[in-house]
Design an enzyme around this catalytic site. Structure first.
Site, mmCIF file in Angstrom:
data_model
loop_
_atom_site.group_PDB
_atom_site.id
_atom_site.type_symbol
_atom_site.label_atom_id
_atom_site.label_comp_id
_atom_site.label_asym_id
_atom_site.label_seq_id
_atom_site.Cartn_x
_atom_site.Cartn_y
_atom_site.Cartn_z
ATOM 1 N N GLU A 141 36.952 41.869 39.162
ATOM 2 C CA GLU A 141 37.827 42.214 40.438
ATOM 3 C C GLU A 141 38.548 40.986 41.064
ATOM 4 O O GLU A 141 38.997 41.151 42.159
ATOM 5 C CB GLU A 141 36.951 42.839 41.210
ATOM 6 C CG GLU A 141 36.315 44.088 40.765
ATOM 7 C CD GLU A 141 35.372 44.745 41.563
ATOM 8 O OE1 GLU A 141 35.638 45.354 42.620
ATOM 9 O OE2 GLU A 141 33.967 44.541 41.360
ATOM 10 N N SER A 162 35.591 48.747 41.390
ATOM 11 C CA SER A 162 37.089 48.927 41.491
ATOM 12 C C SER A 162 37.571 49.749 40.186
ATOM 13 O O SER A 162 38.609 49.535 39.447
ATOM 14 C CB SER A 162 37.753 47.439 41.399
ATOM 15 O OG SER A 162 37.711 46.982 42.633
ATOM 16 N N TYR A 189 45.039 50.805 43.333
ATOM 17 C CA TYR A 189 45.601 49.762 43.815
ATOM 18 C C TYR A 189 46.914 49.561 43.510
ATOM 19 O O TYR A 189 47.844 48.595 43.892
ATOM 20 C CB TYR A 189 44.989 48.490 43.213
ATOM 21 C CG TYR A 189 43.526 48.467 43.526
ATOM 22 C CD1 TYR A 189 43.044 48.043 44.793
ATOM 23 C CD2 TYR A 189 42.459 48.709 42.453
ATOM 24 C CE1 TYR A 189 41.650 47.852 45.047
ATOM 25 C CE2 TYR A 189 41.157 48.618 42.853
ATOM 26 C CZ TYR A 189 40.817 48.131 44.183
ATOM 27 O OH TYR A 189 39.446 48.189 44.611
ATOM 28 N N ARG A 238 31.286 50.034 52.909
ATOM 29 C CA ARG A 238 32.017 51.485 52.674
ATOM 30 C C ARG A 238 31.263 52.158 51.675
ATOM 31 O O ARG A 238 30.362 51.857 50.648
ATOM 32 C CB ARG A 238 33.585 51.376 51.992
ATOM 33 C CG ARG A 238 34.342 52.632 52.170
ATOM 34 C CD ARG A 238 35.693 52.316 51.571
ATOM 35 N NE ARG A 238 35.220 52.687 50.032
ATOM 36 C CZ ARG A 238 35.818 51.830 49.282
ATOM 37 N NH1 ARG A 238 36.434 50.782 49.101
ATOM 38 N NH2 ARG A 238 35.514 52.101 47.788
ATOM 39 N N ASP A 255 31.013 55.832 49.273
ATOM 40 C CA ASP A 255 31.732 56.716 48.893
ATOM 41 C C ASP A 255 30.958 58.135 48.462
ATOM 42 O O ASP A 255 29.917 57.865 48.186
ATOM 43 C CB ASP A 255 32.351 56.198 47.415
ATOM 44 C CG ASP A 255 33.260 55.183 47.464
ATOM 45 O OD1 ASP A 255 33.611 54.840 48.738
ATOM 46 O OD2 ASP A 255 33.455 54.495 46.637
ATOM 47 N N GLU A 309 28.371 55.812 45.694
ATOM 48 C CA GLU A 309 28.136 54.350 45.759
ATOM 49 C C GLU A 309 28.474 53.788 46.992
ATOM 50 O O GLU A 309 29.253 54.336 47.961
ATOM 51 C CB GLU A 309 28.824 53.677 44.512
ATOM 52 C CG GLU A 309 30.410 53.730 44.564
ATOM 53 C CD GLU A 309 30.964 53.023 43.503
ATOM 54 O OE1 GLU A 309 31.465 51.912 43.435
ATOM 55 O OE2 GLU A 309 30.950 53.587 42.265
ATOM 56 N N ASN A 318 29.997 50.103 48.696
ATOM 57 C CA ASN A 318 30.859 48.781 48.339
ATOM 58 C C ASN A 318 30.535 47.899 49.770
ATOM 59 O O ASN A 318 30.583 48.203 50.798
ATOM 60 C CB ASN A 318 31.986 49.120 48.738
ATOM 61 C CG ASN A 318 32.671 49.845 47.294
ATOM 62 O OD1 ASN A 318 32.952 49.206 46.431
ATOM 63 N ND2 ASN A 318 32.877 51.154 47.513
ATOM 64 N N GLY A 332 37.793 46.465 49.738
ATOM 65 C CA GLY A 332 38.972 45.904 49.710
ATOM 66 C C GLY A 332 39.572 46.017 50.976
ATOM 67 O O GLY A 332 39.403 46.667 51.898
#
Length: 329
Positions: free
Chosen positions: A29, A159, A225, A263, A265, A278, A280, A284
Site C-alpha cells: 500500500e 486497500s 482510489y 475506521r 467497515d 474489518e 483499519n 487513508g
C-alpha cells in the site's frame, strides 16, 4: 445525528514539538500511503505545526536517533514494512515516542482479518461466516464447502489488495492461481448481499456512517482510489439505525483492542442485518478517503481533523501556557 467531536484542547502548535509524518514504506500500500502522507503533512504545516515527512521505518529510526522526533503521525499503511501490524508500535513504545492510532495489540490483531473475526465471534458481534486457508490449501474445495458466493482476500493486506469476488464456478480459476503463488493465509468469507458502509472512529466518538455506492459491481481498488463516480452518502443511515451502526462500530473497535482513531467497515445483509467486515487502524487520508468525509459532515475540516488526531498523542495532563488539558491521551 452523531455527537460532535470534543473541541481542540490546545491552540498553540508548539505543544506538539517536532512531528514526523510517517508514510510510504515497503508494503503493498506504499503509493496510497504516500498520497495520504502528503495530505497530512500539508494540513499540519498549514496549522503551524513543525512537521516533516519520513519515508519508512528505517528512516524514522535514524531521525529518532538524531533526536529530531517528538511524536509520530503514523499514516504508514499495511504490513511488511507498513505501520499497521504492531511492529512500528512496539518499536515506538520501546523508544518512548508517542504516536497516533492504536497500540501494539490493536494494530497487530486487526491487521489479521481472520483473528479479528475470531475475537468478534467470541464477543458475540456479527460477522460473516468464513474459512481460513493456509498457504497451499485447496481454494476450490474450500469455496465449494463454504458455499458460493464468497470473497477471497489475504488475511493481512488492505486497500483491496489481492481480493477476489467469486460469484460462481467460472470465477474460481483466477483466485486459485493467485492463492497458489501467495505465501500467507487467505480469508474466504461468505458474501454479504446488501449495501456497504464505513464508520470512522475518533476517540470515543463514532463519526457519521458513510454508505458506499460504487458505479461498478463492487468497491474495489479502482473505486476506492481512482474513480470519481463512486457515491458516498453521509450519513449512510438515519435515526435509530444510524445510532445502531455507530454503537456496533465502536464495540468492534474496542473488542479488537483499538483506541485513538481508525475506521470500521460494515455491511448490511438483507437477511442477517449488520455484519462487521474489518478494521483499519491507519485509514487513508487521500482525496477519496472516508474518515475526512465523515468528519466534514460534523463541520470538522481536514486540517482540524489532523490536529485532533495528533492531540491524542499528548498525555492527559499536558501543561501549556499555564493551563492543563483534560482529554484522554
Amino acid at each position: 445525528m452523531s455527537a460532535l467531536p470534543a473541541a481542540p484542547r490546545f491552540s498553540d502548535p508548539g505543544v506538539f514539538g517536532r512531528v514526523a509524518v510517517l508514510m510510504g514504506g515497503t508494503s503493498a500500500e506504499r503509493e496510497v500511503s504516500l498520497d495520504s502522507g502528503r495530505n497530512v503533512l500539508e494540513a499540519l504545516r498549514s496549522r503551524g505545526i513543525d512537521a516533516f515527512a519520513v519515508d519508512g521505518i528505517p528512516a524514522l529510526v535514524e531521525a529518532i536517533r538524531a533526536g529530531g522526533v517528538d511524536r509520530v503521525f503514523n499514516i504508514l499503511h499495511g504490513n511488511r514494512g507498513g505501520g499497521e501490524d504492531g511492529v512500528l508500535q512496539g518499536l515506538l513504545d520501546a523508544l518512548g515516542v508517542p504516536y497516533t492510532g492504536p497500540g501494539v495489540l490493536g494494530s497487530a490483531l486487526t491487521m489479521d482479518k481472520i483473528r479479528t473475526k475470531q475475537v468478534w465471534m467470541a464477543e458475540g458481534l456479527p460477522t460473516p461466516g468464513f474459512a481460513r486457508l493456509a498457504a497451499g490449501e485447496d481454494l476450490v474445495a474450500a469455496a465449494r464447502a463454504l458455499g458460493l458466493p464468497v470473497f477471497v482476500k489475504p488475511s493481512c493486506e488492505g486497500s483491496s489488495v489481492g481480493v477476489f469476488r467469486i460469484l460462481g464456478e467460472q470465477d474460481l480459476a483466477a483466485a486459485a492461481e493467485f492463492a497458489a503463488g501467495y505465501d500467507g493465509e487467505l480469508l474466504m468469507e461468505r458474501m454479504v448481499q446488501g449495501p456497504e458502509f464505513t464508520v470512522g472512529i475518533l476517540g470515543d466518538l463514532a463519526l457519521p456512517s458513510i454508505r458506499i455506492e460504487p458505479a461498478g459491481e463492487w468497491y474495489d481498488y479502482h473505486a476506492k482510489y481512482v474513480a470519481d463516480d463512486t457515491r458516498y452518502i453521509c450519513p449512510g443511515m438515519e435515526g435509530e439505525e444510524e445510532a445502531e451502526i455507530g454503537r456496533l462500530a465502536l464495540a468492534a473497535f474496542r473488542a479488537a483492542g483499538c483506541s485513538g482513531w481508525g475506521r470500521v467497515d460494515v455491511m448490511r445483509d438483507r437477511e442477517t442485518g449488520l455484519q462487521l467486515i474489518e478494521v483499519n487502524t491507519a485509514p487513508g487520508m487521500t482525496s477519496h478517503s472516508l474518515v475526512p468525509k465523515a468528519a466534514a459532515e460534523l463541520g470538522v475540516d481536514f486540517a482540524s481533523l489532523c490536529w485532533l488526531i495528533l492531540e491524542q498523542t499528548l498525555p492527559e495532563q499536558t501543561r501549556v501556557e499555564g493551563r492543563e488539558g483534560g482529554a484522554h491521551a
